[in-house]
Write an enzyme that holds these catalytic residues in place. Structure first.
Site, PDB file in Angstrom:
ATOM      1  N   LYS A 186       0.883  -1.256   0.137  1.00 22.92           N
ATOM      2  CA  LYS A 186      -0.121   0.022   0.112  1.00 22.92           C
ATOM      3  C   LYS A 186       0.801   1.163  -0.091  1.00 22.92           C
ATOM      4  O   LYS A 186       0.526   2.246  -0.666  1.00 22.92           O
ATOM      5  CB  LYS A 186      -0.943   0.024   1.102  1.00 22.92           C
ATOM      6  CG  LYS A 186      -2.087  -1.018   0.910  1.00 22.92           C
ATOM      7  CD  LYS A 186      -2.861  -1.368   2.129  1.00 22.92           C
ATOM      8  CE  LYS A 186      -3.930  -2.420   2.044  1.00 22.92           C
ATOM      9  NZ  LYS A 186      -4.405  -3.013   3.114  1.00 22.92           N
ATOM     10  N   GLN A 199      -4.805  -1.859   9.422  1.00 22.76           N
ATOM     11  CA  GLN A 199      -4.691  -3.181   8.808  1.00 22.76           C
ATOM     12  C   GLN A 199      -5.416  -4.056   9.663  1.00 22.76           C
ATOM     13  O   GLN A 199      -5.084  -4.438  10.623  1.00 22.76           O
ATOM     14  CB  GLN A 199      -3.413  -3.603   8.301  1.00 22.76           C
ATOM     15  CG  GLN A 199      -3.229  -4.681   7.656  1.00 22.76           C
ATOM     16  CD  GLN A 199      -3.909  -4.812   6.088  1.00 22.76           C
ATOM     17  OE1 GLN A 199      -3.458  -3.777   5.627  1.00 22.76           O
ATOM     18  NE2 GLN A 199      -4.429  -5.753   5.870  1.00 22.76           N
ATOM     19  N   ASP A 233     -11.491   2.389   3.712  1.00 20.61           N
ATOM     20  CA  ASP A 233     -11.985   1.104   3.361  1.00 20.61           C
ATOM     21  C   ASP A 233     -13.287   1.010   3.403  1.00 20.61           C
ATOM     22  O   ASP A 233     -13.920  -0.106   3.098  1.00 20.61           O
ATOM     23  CB  ASP A 233     -11.398   0.370   4.798  1.00 20.61           C
ATOM     24  CG  ASP A 233     -10.059  -0.420   4.513  1.00 20.61           C
ATOM     25  OD1 ASP A 233      -9.835  -0.783   3.308  1.00 20.61           O
ATOM     26  OD2 ASP A 233      -9.337  -0.744   5.170  1.00 20.61           O
TER      27      ASP A 233
END
Ligand code: NDP
Length: 283
Positions: free
Chosen positions: A49, A93, A116
């Site tokens: 990422k 994460q 997200d």
């Protein structure tokens, strides 16, 4: 023979567009990536990422915290990132260590920085169809379809899998695109019969090579979200490519199909968040 949907090429094209858009911005978008603990797979995702951010000119800040980090400490960091004006997106994460409540963490993220799209506020907006961010993998699948010239409107779509991060939002996005959608799961009876009705079949179950050619209608579009590591270390999807490919009109390979799109969509969402913070049109 099926056309192979090249997720790497589509992803590259979108990343170029993002880089162009970022170049024109006076203030670069910023993404905070938070990793707690030392899970090796998560560390790889986080590294990828960060690299993708660099490629497109998005600024990334990484917070790599030890496994001993308390829930309070993590919530406090998120509070700080929520207030930072140079951070537009916050990504924590998952999975988190067991002593930290993931739901509390997701709820703590400012929905405007929730790139997200896991916060219930954004989930609700996805249900109504009035959303700024959609979860990265299902939105990535929609981009693959769109950029391959595959119409969803009026098509019979079957989504196998009903997780909160893939199956359910995928079904909603296909519905918003005017597909007629059926969702299957582990309790579905006659899975094969349902799959055989699909013009567009999206599979996200986490079982290697589970969907075989005899479950696929002639000419169907087959999107394989699955990522399973085989004993020999090779990555394989949820669809048995060898038997599915001769039946399909289009198919995504694993690797190189849906996988590259997930991070690319994260970058798109970060750009959207940055434009929103500047009050600019996100179209
Ligand atoms: P989950 O384990 O959260 O969900 C799996 C879903 O599949 C559940 O809804 C489950 O049903 C259903 N399922 C399991 N077995 C069967 C079966 N035999 N028949 C029908 N349905 C079944 O997985 P995720 O959604 O998180 O991930 C799915 C796959 O996608 C994994 O391989 C994962 O690695 C991959 N993935 C890939 C990404 C990418 O970037 N390419 C991103 C995210 C995931 P039930 O609800 O009844 O238990």
């Amino acid at each position: 023979m099926a056309k192979i949907i090249d997720g790497k090429a589509i992803s590259r094209a979108i990343r170029c567009e993002i880089a162009e858009a970022v170049k024109k911005m006076d203030v670069k978008p910023g993404l905070a990536v938070v990793l707690v603990g030392d899970d090796p797979a998560s560390a790889v995702y986080v590294r990828n990422k960060k690299r993708a951010c660099e490629e497109t000119g998005i600024r990334s800040e990484s917070y790599e915290l030890p496994c001993s980090t308390t829930e309070e400490e993590l919530l406090s960091l998120i509070g700080t990132l929520n207030k930072k004006s140079d951070i537009n997106g916050i990504l924590v994460q998952l999975p988190l260590p067991k002593h930290i409540d993931e739901n509390k963490v997701i709820l703590a993220i400012d929905p405007k920085k929730d790139v997200d799209a896991f916060h219930p506020y954004n989930v609700g907006k996805i249900v109504t169809g009035d959303y700024d961010f959609a979860p990265c993998t299902p939105k990535g699948v929609m981009s693959l379809l769109e950029r391959s010239g595959i119409e969803v409107e009026g098509k019979t779509c079957v989504v196998v899998g009903r997780s909160n991060i893939v199956g359910k939002p995928q079904a909603l996005l296909l519905t918003h695109a005017n597909g007629t959608v059926t969702v299957c799961h582990s309790r579905t009876r006659n899975l094969k019969q349902v799959c055989l009705t699909a013009d567009i079949l999206v599979v996200a179950i986490g079982k290697a090579d589970f969907i075989t050619g005899d479950m696929i209608k002639e000419g169907a579009v087959v999107i394989d979200v699955g990522m399973n590591r085989k004993d020999d270390g090779k990555l394989t999807g949820d669809v048995d490519f060898a038997s599915a490919e001769p039946k399909a009109s289009y198919i995504t390979p694993v690797p190189g199909g849906v996988g590259p799109m997930t991070i690319t969509t994260l970058l798109e969402n970060t750009l959207t968040a940055a434009k929103m913070s500047l009050g600019k049109d996100t179209e």
